[in-house]
Design a protein around this motif. Structure first.
Motif, PDB file in Angstrom:
ATOM      1  N   SER A  36      -1.948  -2.467  -5.278  1.00  0.00           N
ATOM      2  CA  SER A  36      -2.038  -3.918  -5.012  1.00  0.00           C
ATOM      3  C   SER A  36      -0.913  -4.698  -5.688  1.00  0.00           C
ATOM      4  O   SER A  36      -0.694  -5.862  -5.349  1.00  0.00           O
ATOM      5  N   ASP A  37      -0.196  -4.082  -6.611  1.00  0.00           N
ATOM      6  CA  ASP A  37       0.996  -4.718  -7.188  1.00  0.00           C
ATOM      7  C   ASP A  37       2.198  -4.581  -6.252  1.00  0.00           C
ATOM      8  O   ASP A  37       3.182  -5.298  -6.392  1.00  0.00           O
ATOM      9  N   ILE A  38       2.126  -3.641  -5.311  1.00  0.00           N
ATOM     10  CA  ILE A  38       3.235  -3.335  -4.414  1.00  0.00           C
ATOM     11  C   ILE A  38       2.967  -3.878  -3.006  1.00  0.00           C
ATOM     12  O   ILE A  38       3.864  -4.434  -2.378  1.00  0.00           O
ATOM     13  N   TYR A  39       1.749  -3.707  -2.508  1.00  0.00           N
ATOM     14  CA  TYR A  39       1.389  -4.109  -1.150  1.00  0.00           C
ATOM     15  C   TYR A  39       0.500  -5.348  -1.160  1.00  0.00           C
ATOM     16  O   TYR A  39      -0.371  -5.493  -2.015  1.00  0.00           O
ATOM     17  N   ALA A  40       0.682  -6.201  -0.157  1.00  0.00           N
ATOM     18  CA  ALA A  40      -0.184  -7.361   0.045  1.00  0.00           C
ATOM     19  C   ALA A  40      -1.534  -6.892   0.606  1.00  0.00           C
ATOM     20  O   ALA A  40      -1.628  -5.813   1.204  1.00  0.00           O
ATOM     21  N   ALA A  41      -2.556  -7.704   0.436  1.00  0.00           N
ATOM     22  CA  ALA A  41      -3.891  -7.354   0.922  1.00  0.00           C
ATOM     23  C   ALA A  41      -3.920  -7.126   2.425  1.00  0.00           C
ATOM     24  O   ALA A  41      -4.696  -6.316   2.922  1.00  0.00           O
ATOM     25  N   ASP A  42      -3.056  -7.816   3.166  1.00  0.00           N
ATOM     26  CA  ASP A  42      -3.024  -7.694   4.625  1.00  0.00           C
ATOM     27  C   ASP A  42      -1.845  -6.859   5.123  1.00  0.00           C
ATOM     28  O   ASP A  42      -1.414  -6.995   6.273  1.00  0.00           O
ATOM     29  N   ALA A  43      -1.330  -5.979   4.287  1.00  0.00           N
ATOM     30  CA  ALA A  43      -0.163  -5.168   4.637  1.00  0.00           C
ATOM     31  C   ALA A  43      -0.408  -4.341   5.893  1.00  0.00           C
ATOM     32  O   ALA A  43      -1.507  -3.842   6.124  1.00  0.00           O
ATOM     33  N   VAL A  44       0.654  -4.186   6.686  1.00  0.00           N
ATOM     34  CA  VAL A  44       0.646  -3.324   7.869  1.00  0.00           C
ATOM     35  C   VAL A  44       1.506  -2.102   7.545  1.00  0.00           C
ATOM     36  O   VAL A  44       2.609  -2.241   7.024  1.00  0.00           O
ATOM     37  N   PHE A  45       0.977  -0.920   7.838  1.00  0.00           N
ATOM     38  CA  PHE A  45       1.654   0.349   7.567  1.00  0.00           C
ATOM     39  C   PHE A  45       1.767   1.101   8.883  1.00  0.00           C
ATOM     40  O   PHE A  45       0.757   1.397   9.533  1.00  0.00           O
ATOM     41  N   ILE A  46       3.010   1.421   9.273  1.00  0.00           N
ATOM     42  CA  ILE A  46       3.245   2.131  10.530  1.00  0.00           C
ATOM     43  C   ILE A  46       4.165   3.318  10.251  1.00  0.00           C
ATOM     44  O   ILE A  46       5.212   3.165   9.626  1.00  0.00           O
ATOM     45  N   ASP A  47       3.751   4.495  10.698  1.00  0.00           N
ATOM     46  CA  ASP A  47       4.600   5.680  10.661  1.00  0.00           C
ATOM     47  C   ASP A  47       4.302   6.490  11.917  1.00  0.00           C
ATOM     48  O   ASP A  47       3.500   6.053  12.747  1.00  0.00           O
ATOM     49  N   PRO A  48       4.937   7.650  12.121  1.00  0.00           N
ATOM     50  CA  PRO A  48       4.675   8.391  13.353  1.00  0.00           C
ATOM     51  C   PRO A  48       3.220   8.803  13.566  1.00  0.00           C
ATOM     52  O   PRO A  48       2.839   9.135  14.683  1.00  0.00           O
ATOM     53  N   PHE A  49       2.394   8.774  12.519  1.00  0.00           N
ATOM     54  CA  PHE A  49       1.009   9.192  12.642  1.00  0.00           C
ATOM     55  C   PHE A  49      -0.001   8.066  12.475  1.00  0.00           C
ATOM     56  O   PHE A  49      -1.167   8.224  12.821  1.00  0.00           O
ATOM     57  N   ASN A  50       0.402   6.951  11.908  1.00  0.00           N
ATOM     58  CA  ASN A  50      -0.537   5.887  11.552  1.00  0.00           C
ATOM     59  C   ASN A  50      -0.034   4.522  11.996  1.00  0.00           C
ATOM     60  O   ASN A  50       1.163   4.271  12.011  1.00  0.00           O
ATOM     61  N   ASN A  51      -0.988   3.661  12.306  1.00  0.00           N
ATOM     62  CA  ASN A  51      -0.727   2.242  12.526  1.00  0.00           C
ATOM     63  C   ASN A  51      -1.970   1.538  12.018  1.00  0.00           C
ATOM     64  O   ASN A  51      -2.982   1.476  12.710  1.00  0.00           O
ATOM     65  N   LEU A  52      -1.904   1.053  10.790  1.00  0.00           N
ATOM     66  CA  LEU A  52      -3.096   0.524  10.147  1.00  0.00           C
ATOM     67  C   LEU A  52      -2.753  -0.702   9.317  1.00  0.00           C
ATOM     68  O   LEU A  52      -1.576  -0.996   9.098  1.00  0.00           O
ATOM     69  N   SER A  53      -3.783  -1.386   8.880  1.00  0.00           N
ATOM     70  CA  SER A  53      -3.537  -2.562   8.046  1.00  0.00           C
ATOM     71  C   SER A  53      -4.616  -2.683   6.979  1.00  0.00           C
ATOM     72  O   SER A  53      -5.721  -2.161   7.119  1.00  0.00           O
ATOM     73  N   GLY A  54      -4.242  -3.362   5.914  1.00  0.00           N
ATOM     74  CA  GLY A  54      -5.141  -3.583   4.800  1.00  0.00           C
ATOM     75  C   GLY A  54      -4.844  -2.674   3.630  1.00  0.00           C
ATOM     76  O   GLY A  54      -4.397  -1.535   3.799  1.00  0.00           O
ATOM     77  N   LEU A  55      -5.080  -3.188   2.467  1.00  0.00           N
ATOM     78  CA  LEU A  55      -4.773  -2.480   1.229  1.00  0.00           C
ATOM     79  C   LEU A  55      -5.527  -1.158   1.100  1.00  0.00           C
ATOM     80  O   LEU A  55      -4.953  -0.150   0.693  1.00  0.00           O
ATOM     81  N   GLN A  56      -6.803  -1.155   1.462  1.00  0.00           N
ATOM     82  CA  GLN A  56      -7.591   0.083   1.355  1.00  0.00           C
ATOM     83  C   GLN A  56      -7.050   1.160   2.290  1.00  0.00           C
ATOM     84  O   GLN A  56      -7.003   2.337   1.936  1.00  0.00           O
ATOM     85  N   ALA A  57      -6.609   0.765   3.490  1.00  0.00           N
ATOM     86  CA  ALA A  57      -6.061   1.726   4.441  1.00  0.00           C
ATOM     87  C   ALA A  57      -4.738   2.292   3.933  1.00  0.00           C
ATOM     88  O   ALA A  57      -4.475   3.491   4.068  1.00  0.00           O
ATOM     89  N   VAL A  58      -3.900   1.441   3.344  1.00  0.00           N
ATOM     90  CA  VAL A  58      -2.625   1.907   2.789  1.00  0.00           C
ATOM     91  C   VAL A  58      -2.893   2.894   1.651  1.00  0.00           C
ATOM     92  O   VAL A  58      -2.295   3.966   1.588  1.00  0.00           O
ATOM     93  N   ARG A  59      -3.800   2.542   0.780  1.00  0.00           N
ATOM     94  CA  ARG A  59      -4.155   3.444  -0.323  1.00  0.00           C
ATOM     95  C   ARG A  59      -4.670   4.781   0.229  1.00  0.00           C
ATOM     96  O   ARG A  59      -4.327   5.849  -0.288  1.00  0.00           O
ATOM     97  N   ALA A  60      -5.461   4.732   1.296  1.00  0.00           N
ATOM     98  CA  ALA A  60      -6.011   5.951   1.891  1.00  0.00           C
ATOM     99  C   ALA A  60      -4.916   6.862   2.449  1.00  0.00           C
ATOM    100  O   ALA A  60      -5.034   8.090   2.364  1.00  0.00           O
ATOM    101  N   VAL A  61      -3.845   6.288   3.003  1.00  0.00           N
ATOM    102  CA  VAL A  61      -2.728   7.100   3.507  1.00  0.00           C
ATOM    103  C   VAL A  61      -2.129   7.913   2.369  1.00  0.00           C
ATOM    104  O   VAL A  61      -1.902   9.118   2.493  1.00  0.00           O
ATOM    105  N   TYR A  62      -1.870   7.251   1.247  1.00  0.00           N
ATOM    106  CA  TYR A  62      -1.276   7.958   0.111  1.00  0.00           C
ATOM    107  C   TYR A  62      -2.254   8.953  -0.502  1.00  0.00           C
ATOM    108  O   TYR A  62      -1.867  10.053  -0.890  1.00  0.00           O
TER     109      TYR A  62
END
Length: 143
Positions: free
Chosen positions: A24-50
Motif C-alpha cells: 500500500s506504500d507503492i500501489y494506490a487502493a484502486d490500482a489497475v494491474f495488467i500483464d499477459p495473464f491478469n487484468n485486475l484492480s484493487g490493492l488486495q488483487a495486486v497483493r494476491a498476484v505477488y
C-alpha cells in the motif's frame, strides 16, 4: 528520472513475502494491474498476484535494468529471474507505470512476450508456436 521511480524500482528488486505488507506504500487502493495473464484492480488483487508468484515459483526476483520517467509516468525494463522444475528461468520485459498525486501506482501494465518466453518452452505447444513463428516471420534476405 524522477526519484519516486527509483524507490519503486528498489521495492521491486527487494520484493519478498514480508515486504508485501508495504504494497500500500507503492500501489494506490484502486490500482489497475495488467500483464499477459491478469487484468485486475484493487490493492488486495495486486497483493494476491505477488503472493501467487511467491507461492508457485522458487526464488523469484526482479532485476531492474533501465528506468525512463517523468513525474507521473515511467517505464521500467526488468529481468524476472526464478526457478521452475529445478531450472533457472529468465523473462525480460517492461512495465509502464502511472502514478497518482501521492506517488502511488494507479496503473501497472507489463509488456513481455509470453509466447516466446513461456509457452514455447512447453514441449508440444512450444513446437507448434515455434513453427508458427517461423511461418509468419520474414525470410532473411542474403545479399
Amino acid at each position: 528520472m524522477h526519484a519516486r521511480f527509483i524507490e519503486i524500482a528498489q521495492w521491486f528488486e527487494s520484493l519478498t513475502t514480508d515486504s508485501l505488507a508495504s504494497v500500500s506504500d507503492i500501489y494506490a487502493a484502486d490500482a489497475v494491474f495488467i500483464d499477459p495473464f491478469n487484468n485486475l484492480s484493487g490493492l488486495q488483487a495486486v497483493r494476491a498476484v505477488y503472493q501467487h508468484m511467491f507461492d508457485t515459483l522458487v526464488h523469484p526476483r526482479f532485476v531492474v535494468t533501465n528506468i525512463v520517467s517523468d513525474e507521473r509516468q515511467g517505464f521500467m525494463n526488468w529481468d524476472f529471474l526464478f526457478e521452475c522444475r529445478n531450472q533457472a528461468q529468465k523473462i525480460s520485459g517492461c512495465t509502464q507505470f502511472e502514478l497518482n498525486e501521492q506517488g502511488r501506482i494507479v496503473l501497472h501494465r507489463d509488456y513481455w512476450d509470453a509466447a516466446q518466453q513461456v509457452y514455447e518452452k512447453i514441449p508440444l505447444l512450444g513446437a507448434i508456436l515455434r513453427a508458427l513463428r517461423r511461418k509468419l516471420s520474414l525470410p532473411l534476405q542474403n545479399k
